[in-house]
Design a protein around this motif. Structure first.
Motif, PDB file in Angstrom:
ATOM      1  N   ARG A  99       0.837  -1.184   0.000  1.00 47.45           N
ATOM      2  CA  ARG A  99       0.000   0.000   0.000  1.00 47.45           C
ATOM      3  C   ARG A  99       0.882   1.247   0.000  1.00 47.45           C
ATOM      4  N   ILE A 100       0.431   2.250  -0.694  1.00 48.96           N
ATOM      5  CA  ILE A 100       1.077   3.550  -0.667  1.00 48.96           C
ATOM      6  C   ILE A 100       0.005   4.573  -0.345  1.00 48.96           C
ATOM      7  N   ARG A 101       0.130   5.181   0.845  1.00 49.33           N
ATOM      8  CA  ARG A 101      -0.859   6.151   1.314  1.00 49.33           C
ATOM      9  C   ARG A 101      -2.274   5.576   1.282  1.00 49.33           C
ATOM     10  N   GLY A 102      -2.372   4.335   1.686  1.00 44.51           N
ATOM     11  CA  GLY A 102      -3.660   3.676   1.775  1.00 44.51           C
ATOM     12  C   GLY A 102      -4.199   3.121   0.481  1.00 44.51           C
ATOM     13  N   VAL A 103      -3.475   3.295  -0.632  1.00 49.45           N
ATOM     14  CA  VAL A 103      -3.928   2.806  -1.930  1.00 49.45           C
ATOM     15  C   VAL A 103      -3.178   1.525  -2.278  1.00 49.45           C
ATOM     16  N   LEU A 116       1.279  -3.678  -9.042  1.00 52.01           N
ATOM     17  CA  LEU A 116       2.503  -3.111  -9.595  1.00 52.01           C
ATOM     18  C   LEU A 116       3.627  -4.132  -9.805  1.00 52.01           C
ATOM     19  N   PRO A 117       3.945  -5.024  -8.848  1.00 51.55           N
ATOM     20  CA  PRO A 117       5.035  -5.984  -9.075  1.00 51.55           C
ATOM     21  C   PRO A 117       4.863  -6.842 -10.327  1.00 51.55           C
ATOM     22  N   PRO A 118       3.658  -7.423 -10.596  1.00 51.23           N
ATOM     23  CA  PRO A 118       3.525  -8.186 -11.846  1.00 51.23           C
ATOM     24  C   PRO A 118       3.738  -7.326 -13.083  1.00 51.23           C
ATOM     25  N   LEU A 119       3.280  -6.066 -13.045  1.00 56.24           N
ATOM     26  CA  LEU A 119       3.457  -5.196 -14.200  1.00 56.24           C
ATOM     27  C   LEU A 119       4.935  -4.898 -14.436  1.00 56.24           C
ATOM     28  N   LEU A 120       5.675  -4.629 -13.366  1.00 56.72           N
ATOM     29  CA  LEU A 120       7.101  -4.376 -13.504  1.00 56.72           C
ATOM     30  C   LEU A 120       7.824  -5.607 -14.044  1.00 56.72           C
ATOM     31  N   LEU A 121       7.422  -6.796 -13.596  1.00 59.03           N
ATOM     32  CA  LEU A 121       8.041  -8.019 -14.097  1.00 59.03           C
ATOM     33  C   LEU A 121       7.752  -8.198 -15.585  1.00 59.03           C
ATOM     34  N   LEU A 122       6.515  -7.941 -16.007  1.00 57.37           N
ATOM     35  CA  LEU A 122       6.158  -8.078 -17.414  1.00 57.37           C
ATOM     36  C   LEU A 122       6.989  -7.124 -18.280  1.00 57.37           C
ATOM     37  N   VAL A 123       7.074  -5.872 -17.866  1.00 60.84           N
ATOM     38  CA  VAL A 123       7.870  -4.902 -18.634  1.00 60.84           C
ATOM     39  C   VAL A 123       9.339  -5.312 -18.667  1.00 60.84           C
ATOM     40  N   GLY A 124       9.840  -5.803 -17.527  1.00 61.74           N
ATOM     41  CA  GLY A 124      11.241  -6.224 -17.475  1.00 61.74           C
ATOM     42  C   GLY A 124      11.540  -7.378 -18.402  1.00 61.74           C
ATOM     43  N   VAL A 125      10.644  -8.359 -18.462  1.00 59.54           N
ATOM     44  CA  VAL A 125      10.848  -9.506 -19.346  1.00 59.54           C
ATOM     45  C   VAL A 125      10.861  -9.061 -20.800  1.00 59.54           C
ATOM     46  N   VAL A 126       9.940  -8.174 -21.185  1.00 58.68           N
ATOM     47  CA  VAL A 126       9.884  -7.697 -22.571  1.00 58.68           C
ATOM     48  C   VAL A 126      11.163  -6.955 -22.945  1.00 58.68           C
ATOM     49  N   VAL A 130       4.609 -13.877 -14.698  1.00 57.88           N
ATOM     50  CA  VAL A 130       3.791 -12.708 -14.369  1.00 57.88           C
ATOM     51  C   VAL A 130       2.460 -13.110 -13.734  1.00 57.88           C
ATOM     52  N   PRO A 131       1.632 -13.950 -14.348  1.00 61.14           N
ATOM     53  CA  PRO A 131       0.390 -14.358 -13.673  1.00 61.14           C
ATOM     54  C   PRO A 131       0.648 -15.146 -12.397  1.00 61.14           C
ATOM     55  N   GLY A 132       1.789 -15.841 -12.340  1.00 65.42           N
ATOM     56  CA  GLY A 132       2.113 -16.566 -11.107  1.00 65.42           C
ATOM     57  C   GLY A 132       2.325 -15.611  -9.944  1.00 65.42           C
ATOM     58  N   ILE A 133       3.049 -14.498 -10.186  1.00 64.94           N
ATOM     59  CA  ILE A 133       3.238 -13.496  -9.140  1.00 64.94           C
ATOM     60  C   ILE A 133       1.911 -12.839  -8.794  1.00 64.94           C
ATOM     61  N   ALA A 134       1.101 -12.548  -9.805  1.00 59.84           N
ATOM     62  CA  ALA A 134      -0.201 -11.932  -9.547  1.00 59.84           C
ATOM     63  C   ALA A 134      -1.087 -12.838  -8.698  1.00 59.84           C
TER      64      ALA A 134
END
Length: 404
Positions: free
Chosen positions: A12-16, A21-31, A50-54
């Protein structure tokens, strides 16, 4: 329900929630790595992670979305390479199958978490039924209490405490049922129910004690009739009365329990030890224990604990020295005699002494009279028959200090 909404601060960041985010960063990194490692070392198949982390940190629909996104990304990235360097249909099936399995895993995980949350709610309801919330200033008394369950998931056990104001003064009960499990919880609930009625209606403290003894025997007989092995269950307890019109003394009956401590700015005194047998064994002694009238100054706090405190051991096997540690703390800072600070100090000391691992349920309860206008207003807040059972405003919890 998205699991990210129930995660801790790391997601969470400021309650949000940022569980996505981690799966998205992994997907971008792999590409990016796939385009920069060259045709001889293709890693686009790693996108199956990516779906495994999600599945581990996100909800079902988010995991499903990442599964579809991974398949689409795989097709687009792999198609961007010349035919001779493409990963091929076999790896496409691997990514698609991985996404499907990840989504199913997310479904199972979320269901288990909902079930666990439901069980926690049941445990919390049970705890609040047995150990009802108490106002921090109640019937002329200021109190603080903490309950530490040896079984963290259970959240409640055989330790119990309560304050019952009434027309004959305010009574306090702290005790510990022998044994563990649901049987101990049921026994604690039975004794507390009797105490709340007898503590209000009965004039004589001995009569309250007799009612508790009778209730213990009836409860044992009932469980025995059900075929349960509770025939030898008993409970140690301390029954304390703060008589009306008396500001410097209390009445104490001890049923084989740890002796209470009177903690003040001038030091620590040990009150009369348990000269009676535990509740449920009174027939062996021929009657209830003696009522001791003992001095308790207005600025002194009555500290009551269960054996989870005094029998807590460190690694070498040494017991926690409650009186010594409390005396040392009060000498260093007399304000620690206040109920809330005293309970917090004992709780932290026991956990530190035991290395954070408690082998028995542990209750720490501190109470003292309110002085001056605060005491008058506290007593007035309990005035009238309906006022004696007013709903509590404070919250109690395993490990959290209750009271003001």
């Amino acid at each position: 329900m998205e699991y990210g909404r129930r995660r801790g601060p790391l997601l969470r960041i400021r309650g949000v929630s940022v569980a996505w985010l981690p799966p998205l960063l992994l997907l971008v990194g792999v590409v990016l790595l796939d385009f920069n490692t060259g045709e001889k070392f293709r890693i686009i198949t790693w996108i199956v992670l990516v779906p495994g982390i999600a599945a581990a940190i996100c909800g079902v629909w988010t995991t499903a979305a990442y599964s579809v996104l991974s398949v689409v990304t795989y097709v687009l990235v792999d198609s961007a390479w010349p035919d001779q360097y493409q990963a091929g249909f076999g790896d496409f099936l691997l990514v698609a199958l991985g996404g499907t399995l990840a989504t199913l895993a997310a479904v199972v995980r979320v269901r288990q978490e909902r079930y666990a949350g439901h069980m926690r709610d049941i445990a919390e309801t049970t705890r609040r039924t047995v150990l009802r919330p108490l106002p921090s200033r109640w019937a002329g008394l200021e109190h603080a209490g903490v309950y530490l369950a040896a079984d963290v998931d259970a959240r409640v056990g055989g330790d119990f405490y309560d304050i019952q104001p009434g027309p004959h003064g305010t009574r306090v009960l702290v005790g510990d049922v022998q044994g563990k499990g649901l049987g101990a919880v049921e026994t604690a609930a039975a004794l507390l129910g009797t105490f709340r009625e007898a503590g209000f209606h009965e004039t004589d403290l001995r009569t309250v004690a007799a009612r508790l003894e009778t209730r213990m025997r009836r409860h044992r007989a009932h469980t025995a009739a059900l075929g349960r092995d509770d025939g030898d269950r008993f409970a140690t307890a301390v029954l304390v009365a703060f008589p009306e019109g008396t500001t410097d003394a209390i009445d104490v009956m001890n049923f084989g329990h740890e002796p209470p401590l009177a903690v003040g700015r001038l030091g620590v005194r040990e009150l009369p030890a348990g000269d009676g047998l535990p509740l449920g064994l009174g027939d062996l002694a021929g009657g209830p224990p003696t009522v001791h009238r003992v001095r308790l100054a207005t600025d002194e706090t009555l500290l009551l604990v269960t054996d989870g405190v005094t029998e807590a051991r460190d690694k070498p096997g040494e017991f926690y020295q409650l009186a010594r540690e409390v005396s040392r703390a009060v000498r260093a800072d007399p304000r620690r005699a206040e109920p809330r600070r005293l309970v917090r100090r004992v709780r932290d000391g026991v956990l530190r002494h035991a290395g954070g691992c408690l082998e028995d349920d542990t209750t720490i309860f501190a109470v003292r009279r309110l002085s001056g206008d605060a005491g008058t207003s506290g007593a007035a807040g309990a005035g009238g028959a309906a006022g004696w059972e007013a709903p509590g405003a404070g919250g109690s919890g395993a490990g959290r200090v209750q009271g003001g």
